[in-house]
Design a protein around this motif. Structure first.
Motif, PDB file in Angstrom:
ATOM      1  N   GLY A  94       0.825  -1.220   0.000  1.00  0.00           N
ATOM      2  CA  GLY A  94       0.000   0.000   0.000  1.00  0.00           C
ATOM      3  C   GLY A  94       0.851   1.258   0.000  1.00  0.00           C
ATOM      4  N   GLY A  95       0.693   2.093  -1.001  1.00  0.00           N
ATOM      5  CA  GLY A  95       1.478   3.330  -1.108  1.00  0.00           C
ATOM      6  C   GLY A  95       1.183   4.324  -0.007  1.00  0.00           C
ATOM      7  N   GLU A  96       0.026   4.160   0.652  1.00  0.00           N
ATOM      8  CA  GLU A  96      -0.322   5.063   1.753  1.00  0.00           C
ATOM      9  C   GLU A  96       0.300   4.615   3.066  1.00  0.00           C
ATOM     10  OE1 GLU A  96      -1.818   2.394   1.208  1.00  0.00           O
ATOM     11  OE2 GLU A  96      -2.595   1.675   3.108  1.00  0.00           O
ATOM     12  N   SER A  97       0.854   3.369   3.076  1.00  0.00           N
ATOM     13  CA  SER A  97       1.217   2.751   4.360  1.00  0.00           C
ATOM     14  C   SER A  97       2.277   3.529   5.147  1.00  0.00           C
ATOM     15  CB  SER A  97       1.601   1.284   4.174  1.00  0.00           C
ATOM     16  OG  SER A  97       2.686   1.150   3.303  1.00  0.00           O
ATOM     17  N   PRO A  98       3.297   4.162   4.528  1.00  0.00           N
ATOM     18  CA  PRO A  98       4.251   4.911   5.369  1.00  0.00           C
ATOM     19  C   PRO A  98       3.568   6.001   6.188  1.00  0.00           C
ATOM     20  CG  PRO A  98       5.120   4.656   3.147  1.00  0.00           C
ATOM     21  CD  PRO A  98       3.699   4.178   3.112  1.00  0.00           C
ATOM     22  N   GLU A 320       2.512  17.499  -0.019  1.00  0.00           N
ATOM     23  CA  GLU A 320       2.886  16.347  -0.836  1.00  0.00           C
ATOM     24  C   GLU A 320       1.616  15.625  -1.217  1.00  0.00           C
ATOM     25  OE1 GLU A 320       6.131  15.503  -1.728  1.00  0.00           O
ATOM     26  OE2 GLU A 320       5.189  14.077  -3.102  1.00  0.00           O
ATOM     27  N   LEU A 321       1.268  15.708  -2.492  1.00  0.00           N
ATOM     28  CA  LEU A 321       0.103  14.991  -3.015  1.00  0.00           C
ATOM     29  C   LEU A 321       0.625  13.764  -3.749  1.00  0.00           C
ATOM     30  CD1 LEU A 321      -2.051  17.954  -4.385  1.00  0.00           C
ATOM     31  CD2 LEU A 321      -2.116  16.863  -2.123  1.00  0.00           C
ATOM     32  N   TYR A 322       0.175  12.606  -3.331  1.00  0.00           N
ATOM     33  CA  TYR A 322       0.643  11.351  -3.928  1.00  0.00           C
ATOM     34  C   TYR A 322       0.556  11.441  -5.448  1.00  0.00           C
ATOM     35  CZ  TYR A 322       1.799   6.414  -3.941  1.00  0.00           C
ATOM     36  OH  TYR A 322       2.444   5.216  -4.121  1.00  0.00           O
ATOM     37  N   TYR A 382      -0.120  13.448   1.849  1.00  0.00           N
ATOM     38  CA  TYR A 382      -1.262  12.631   1.424  1.00  0.00           C
ATOM     39  C   TYR A 382      -0.755  11.439   0.621  1.00  0.00           C
ATOM     40  CZ  TYR A 382      -4.928  10.982  -1.638  1.00  0.00           C
ATOM     41  OH  TYR A 382      -5.759  10.158  -2.345  1.00  0.00           O
ATOM     42  N   GLY A 383      -0.980  10.250   1.164  1.00  0.00           N
ATOM     43  CA  GLY A 383      -0.537   9.030   0.499  1.00  0.00           C
ATOM     44  C   GLY A 383      -1.719   8.191   0.055  1.00  0.00           C
ATOM     45  N   LYS A 390      -6.720   3.027  -1.161  1.00  0.00           N
ATOM     46  CA  LYS A 390      -6.490   3.336   0.266  1.00  0.00           C
ATOM     47  C   LYS A 390      -5.890   4.735   0.386  1.00  0.00           C
ATOM     48  CE  LYS A 390      -4.203  -0.671   0.655  1.00  0.00           C
ATOM     49  NZ  LYS A 390      -3.283  -1.577   1.347  1.00  0.00           N
ATOM     50  N   HIS A 391      -6.390   5.490   1.333  1.00  0.00           N
ATOM     51  CA  HIS A 391      -6.012   6.901   1.443  1.00  0.00           C
ATOM     52  C   HIS A 391      -5.645   7.231   2.876  1.00  0.00           C
ATOM     53  CE1 HIS A 391      -7.963   7.580  -2.532  1.00  0.00           C
ATOM     54  NE2 HIS A 391      -8.616   6.508  -2.124  1.00  0.00           N
ATOM     55  N   HIS A 392      -4.554   7.946   3.051  1.00  0.00           N
ATOM     56  CA  HIS A 392      -4.183   8.382   4.401  1.00  0.00           C
ATOM     57  C   HIS A 392      -3.502   9.744   4.306  1.00  0.00           C
ATOM     58  CE1 HIS A 392      -3.712   6.566   8.565  1.00  0.00           C
ATOM     59  NE2 HIS A 392      -3.448   7.864   8.695  1.00  0.00           N
ATOM     60  N   ALA A 393      -3.948  10.657   5.144  1.00  0.00           N
ATOM     61  CA  ALA A 393      -3.318  11.988   5.195  1.00  0.00           C
ATOM     62  C   ALA A 393      -2.803  12.241   6.598  1.00  0.00           C
ATOM     63  CB  ALA A 393      -4.335  13.062   4.816  1.00  0.00           C
TER      64      ALA A 393
END
Ligand SMILES: CC(=O)SCCNC(=O)CCNC(=O)[C@H](O)C(C)(C)COP(=O)(O)OP(=O)(O)OC[C@H]1O[C@@H](n2cnc3c(N)ncnc32)[C@H](O)[C@@H]1OP(=O)(O)O
Length: 504
Positions: A94-98, A320-322, A382-383, A390-393
């Motif tokens: 998942g690219g949002e995971s970090p 930072e916008l993914y 924002y990842g 999957k989205h996480h900010a």
């Protein structure tokens, strides 16, 4: 804003150290393996903090990596560091995971569960691919063939999507690209110009980032014009418009409490405070989305992040916008209420900085920390992961505020905005209306086939193929002055059981 003294200092999480490493070996066999990159990035983060904190890590999150396989890499890493953290985790793809790990580590510190936490990730895909292509054996920790390959987005897609080749990010994101630009009233030419200008801005940031893979500015035209070196991949993407996973990089961040940071004598101007964040997601099967011109979880997550900035996206002075593909920051900046001249990155983006698969946002967080240390007041990270899934900010700041919120899912808000999802059909006929589309290209730039996402006369959804020989329909899809989204054509079932679509 609450005075920071009202929160106990041992419950205020701070990012104190960042470490990055980029590996460009002269000989393939000199290339470092992911475990080496992880260890070195963490040691650099400790050095950056200027305090011996690695030995105290009680929470260790290792971002999933795909270029090499180990059994329990998080434990191997902990062994190398001589630590036994109570929380020691190796996450799913998942690219949002970090961003999720940073947020969770900060929450853990805020709850008093741990005092020192580390988040790290690494990939060595460039070396791994070059070694494989050259038939060279790498003297790395033996590849763990007995460990199952992690499940990626492709594993969750419908058989028809797999059959038509639209089951990988690079062939699925185009559906968002075309549907969103049509929804905004852009011609494909205008949409392409926006992508080129935006991507060029990412390359400008990469040119300034010592840790970037491609360190130069690319002009918008250079990005959007197909050439032998910038071949068409999946319409409307050329190679320079998609994430570049062929890199070798490691990144790490160290967090602790304000109390521990002060006790360790870490300079105040090094401290960056996570203020809060939000997460939400879509079903992994992308054909279960209600539409493709916006993402409800992305909207919900970014709106929650904006709430932390007083409801105004313009309050963020570092963003930072993914950026796996242009449609992601194009949609995000609109939700944030930012104009086309947005500065979307502090890092350089997944094409130019490079896309060490799931761990780009680890590097983005490092770049954000540098930016805040150098004067930015409020930063947005924002990842995103999967297929706009999957989205996480996470919002970070130069100064702390009230205690970090623990309940941060905005799933209910995302789900509330979702409209009816059309039924998916595979045996279809009659007229089909284009909901979105892409065209897939071979390595030589030749069309393999086109794919349209369609709504049938009874408003079900299907996918249709356009044969490479159907030049009239392909020309209709590739018209730069008029979007084919919303246009009608006839669906017929081909002998291999796949729906085909022909304009007119
Ligand atoms: C949520 C998410 O993050 S979804 C995103 C997931 N990631 C993706 O989908 C990755 C998409 N990109 C790709 O798959 C690849 O970039 C491809 C297939 C388009 C091209 O990769 P390859 O076929 O290996 O590239 P090719 O063999 O033509 O060239 C390799 C060279 O080009 C570079 N390169 C590869 N891709 C890119 C790119 N997108 N942009 C710029 N340079 C690139 C490599 O670093 C390598 O350079 P080197 O020779 O100096 O080491």
């Amino acid at each position: 804003m609450t005075d920071k003294t009202s929160i106990p200092e041992d419950r205020i999480p701070v990012i104190v150290g960042i470490g990055e490493i980029i590996d460009r070996p002269k000989e393939i066999t000199d290339g470092l393996e992911p475990l080496d990159l992880l260890e070195q990035a963490l040691r650099r983060a400790e050095q950056d903090a200027g305090a011996k904190l690695l030995g105290e890590v009680q929470s260790l999150d290792v971002v999933n990596f795909l270029s090499w396989r180990y059994r329990d890499p998080e434990k191997l890493l902990a062994q190398r560091l001589g630590i036994a953290p109570a929380h020691c985790s190796y996450g799913p793809v998942g690219g949002e995971s970090p961003i999720r790990y940073l947020h969770e580590a900060a929450k853990r510190i805020a709850r008093g569960e741990c005092t020192v936490a580390a988040v790290c990730g690494a990939e060595a895909q460039s070396t791994a691919t070059k070694a494989e292509r050259a038939g060279v054996k790498l003297a790395w920790t033996p590849f763990a063939h007995d460990v199952e390959e992690p499940k990626r987005g492709a594993a969750f897609q419908k058989p028809l999507a797999v059959k038509l080749g639209v089951f990988r990010p690079v062939t699925v994101y185009p559906f968002y690209e075309s549907a969103s630009s049509a929804h905004w009233g852009q011609t494909p030419r205008e949409a392409m110009a926006e992508s080129g200008t935006l991507w060029s801005r990412y390359s400008e940031a990469a040119a300034q980032n010592p840790n970037a893979w491609l360190k130069r500015r690319y002009a918008p035209d250079e990005i959007t014009t197909p050439t032998a070196d910038n071949r068409l991949i999946a319409w409307p993407y050329n190679k320079l418009m998609v994430a570049n996973p062929s890199v070798n990089m490691g990144g790490a961040l160290l967090l602790t409490s304000l109390a521990r940071a002060r006790a360790a004598g870490i300079a105040e101007d090094k401290l960056v405070y996570p203020l809060g964040g939000a997460s939400a997601e879509e079903p992994r099967d992308y054909l279960l989305r209600d539409q493709f011109h916006e993402s409800h979880p992305q909207n919900a997550v970014l709106k929650a992040a904006m709430d932390l900035a007083g409801g105004d996206g313009k309050k963020f002075d570092a963003i930072e916008l993914y950026s796996c593909f242009p449609c992601v920051p194009k949609m995000a900046r609109r939700t944030l209420g930012l104009s086309a001249d947005v500065k979307p990155t502090v890092t350089g983006g997944l094409t130019f900085f490079g896309a060490p698969l799931n761990t780009y946002m680890t590097h983005a967080a490092c770049a954000m920390v540098r930016r805040v240390r150098n004067g930015a007041k409020l930063g947005l990270l924002y990842g995103q992961g999967g297929f706009v899934t999957k989205h996480h900010a996470l919002v970070v700041s130069k100064t702390p505020r009230e205690a970090l919120a623990q309940e941060t899912s905005v799933q209910a808000e995302a789900d509330r905005n979702k409209r009816a999802v059309p039924e998916f059909a595979t045996d279809v006929s009659g007229m089909g209306k284009v909901e979105s589309f892409t065209v897939l290209y071979g390595r030589g730039g030749e069309v393999e086939h086109g794919v349209v996402m369609l709504r049938t006369e009874d408003d079900r959804r299907t996918l249709g193929r356009i044969a490479a020989s159907d030049t009239a329909t392909l020309a209709h899809l590739l018209n730069m002055d008029r979007t084919p989204v919303g246009s009608l054509g006839e669906i017929t079932m081909a002998t291999d059981g796949v729906p085909e679509w022909r304009v007119g």
